[in-house]
Design a protein around this motif. Sequence first.
Motif, PDB file in Angstrom:
ATOM      1  N   PHE A   1       0.862  -1.191   0.000  1.00  0.00           N
ATOM      2  CA  PHE A   1       0.000   0.000   0.000  1.00  0.00           C
ATOM      3  C   PHE A   1       0.890   1.230   0.000  1.00  0.00           C
ATOM      4  O   PHE A   1       1.571   1.514   0.980  1.00  0.00           O
TER       5      PHE A   1
ATOM      6  N   LEU B   1       0.624   7.704   7.878  1.00  0.00           N
ATOM      7  CA  LEU B   1       0.799   6.310   7.463  1.00  0.00           C
ATOM      8  C   LEU B   1       2.051   6.141   6.613  1.00  0.00           C
ATOM      9  O   LEU B   1       2.287   6.896   5.674  1.00  0.00           O
TER      10      LEU B   1
ATOM     11  N   ARG C   1       2.942  -6.197   3.460  1.00  0.00           N
ATOM     12  CA  ARG C   1       2.127  -6.134   4.679  1.00  0.00           C
ATOM     13  C   ARG C   1       1.200  -7.334   4.724  1.00  0.00           C
ATOM     14  O   ARG C   1       1.057  -8.060   3.738  1.00  0.00           O
TER      15      ARG C   1
ATOM     16  N   SER D   1      -4.027  -2.705  -3.051  1.00  0.00           N
ATOM     17  CA  SER D   1      -4.990  -2.112  -2.112  1.00  0.00           C
ATOM     18  C   SER D   1      -6.099  -3.134  -1.890  1.00  0.00           C
ATOM     19  O   SER D   1      -6.318  -4.014  -2.732  1.00  0.00           O
ATOM     20  N   LEU D   2      -6.785  -2.993  -0.782  1.00  0.00           N
ATOM     21  CA  LEU D   2      -7.924  -3.888  -0.530  1.00  0.00           C
ATOM     22  C   LEU D   2      -9.027  -3.629  -1.560  1.00  0.00           C
ATOM     23  O   LEU D   2      -9.761  -4.535  -1.942  1.00  0.00           O
ATOM     24  N   GLN D   3      -9.115  -2.371  -2.036  1.00  0.00           N
ATOM     25  CA  GLN D   3     -10.098  -2.049  -3.072  1.00  0.00           C
ATOM     26  C   GLN D   3      -9.864  -2.914  -4.315  1.00  0.00           C
ATOM     27  O   GLN D   3     -10.799  -3.439  -4.920  1.00  0.00           O
TER      28      GLN D   3
ATOM     29  N   ASN E   1     -10.802  -3.645   6.745  1.00  0.00           N
ATOM     30  CA  ASN E   1      -9.358  -3.895   6.640  1.00  0.00           C
ATOM     31  C   ASN E   1      -8.862  -4.201   8.052  1.00  0.00           C
ATOM     32  O   ASN E   1      -8.741  -3.309   8.877  1.00  0.00           O
TER      33      ASN E   1
ATOM     34  N   ILE F   1     -13.942  -1.017   3.390  1.00  0.00           N
ATOM     35  CA  ILE F   1     -13.928  -0.892   1.935  1.00  0.00           C
ATOM     36  C   ILE F   1     -15.173  -1.608   1.399  1.00  0.00           C
ATOM     37  O   ILE F   1     -15.366  -2.803   1.672  1.00  0.00           O
TER      38      ILE F   1
END
Length: 313
Positions: A169, A180, A186, A232-234, A260, A293
């Motif tokens: 990310f 961040l 990760r 990304s989680l998206q 998340n 998300i």
Amino acid sequence: MTAHSSPARPVLLGQNQYGKAENRVVRITRDGTTHHIKDLNVSVALSGDMDDVHYSGSNANVLPTDTTKNTVFAFAKEHGIESAEQFGIHLARHFVTSQEPIHRARIRIEEYAWERVEGTGADGEEIKHSFVRQGQETRLTQITFDGERWEVVSGLKDLVVLNSTNSEFWGYVKDKYTTLKETHDRILATEVSARWRFGWTDGEQPAPDWNESYEQTKRHMLRAFAETYSLSLQQTLYEMGARIIENRDEIDEVRFSLPNKHHFLVDLEPFGLKNDTADGAVYLAADRPYGLIEATVLRDGSEARIPADLTNL
Ligand SMILES: O=c1[nH]c(=O)c2[nH]c(=O)[nH]c2[nH]1
């Protein structure tokens, strides 16, 4: 346990204990590309010569609860977690033998079991870093019939999955409130809540095999989670939905709500321990706040009918 009276008050201190409860510690061990996971919820309760802190506020005998938390994470890194019992025994012995005022340590541990998600990486190799938590999901469905047309929306909730690598990310917007750090490796974990709407609306037409559809939809979703190298989680969400739409003709629309579930690398530098992802690491599994998300993935030409808020379905 003897109780002592505080001077000049007809009051006694009874049984007491203290410590840090619910330390959510995740230890990843890397054996080449095969990863292993240990996921524990560790609660520490210490007791001993603690009259003074209650009666007068003297902390002279008090090992801070914060220290007990650090000890849990440092031990996970330094000694690993062979079993919950071994880990708990090690911790309890440490507290009682290293601190004179502490006479008793009670360590409670819940362990969450994970099994592997099947998938194939871009290199054609079997994926060994993707997990689904045992205990698994709750299956859901909602049927609506107005005398003419049917609408079937099915789905699941509480399906917890985790990739211990292949998630990055970075490159996001930064403003004056952004702290961040960018990451190129990760943990990506989420608790999947998904609903999918079937194209079947005409009772005269043969209905899908609901059970087969459920099993296959779940399988495609999990595989996509395992096989997507995530930026990304998206992006992962979209791939999970797209995989379902591409492989399951009976489904026209999928909506996801994906928290998340953040796993923060614990700073163990103060204890002389290097803790980084490359070498198998120890993480704090935070429960809140969490990124949330949510998105719908549609078959081209279909209408979006699943409500945005899945708690209403
Ligand atoms: O996959 C992510 N998507 C985000 O939008 C986001 N925001 C954030 O802080 N971390 C993440 N991770």
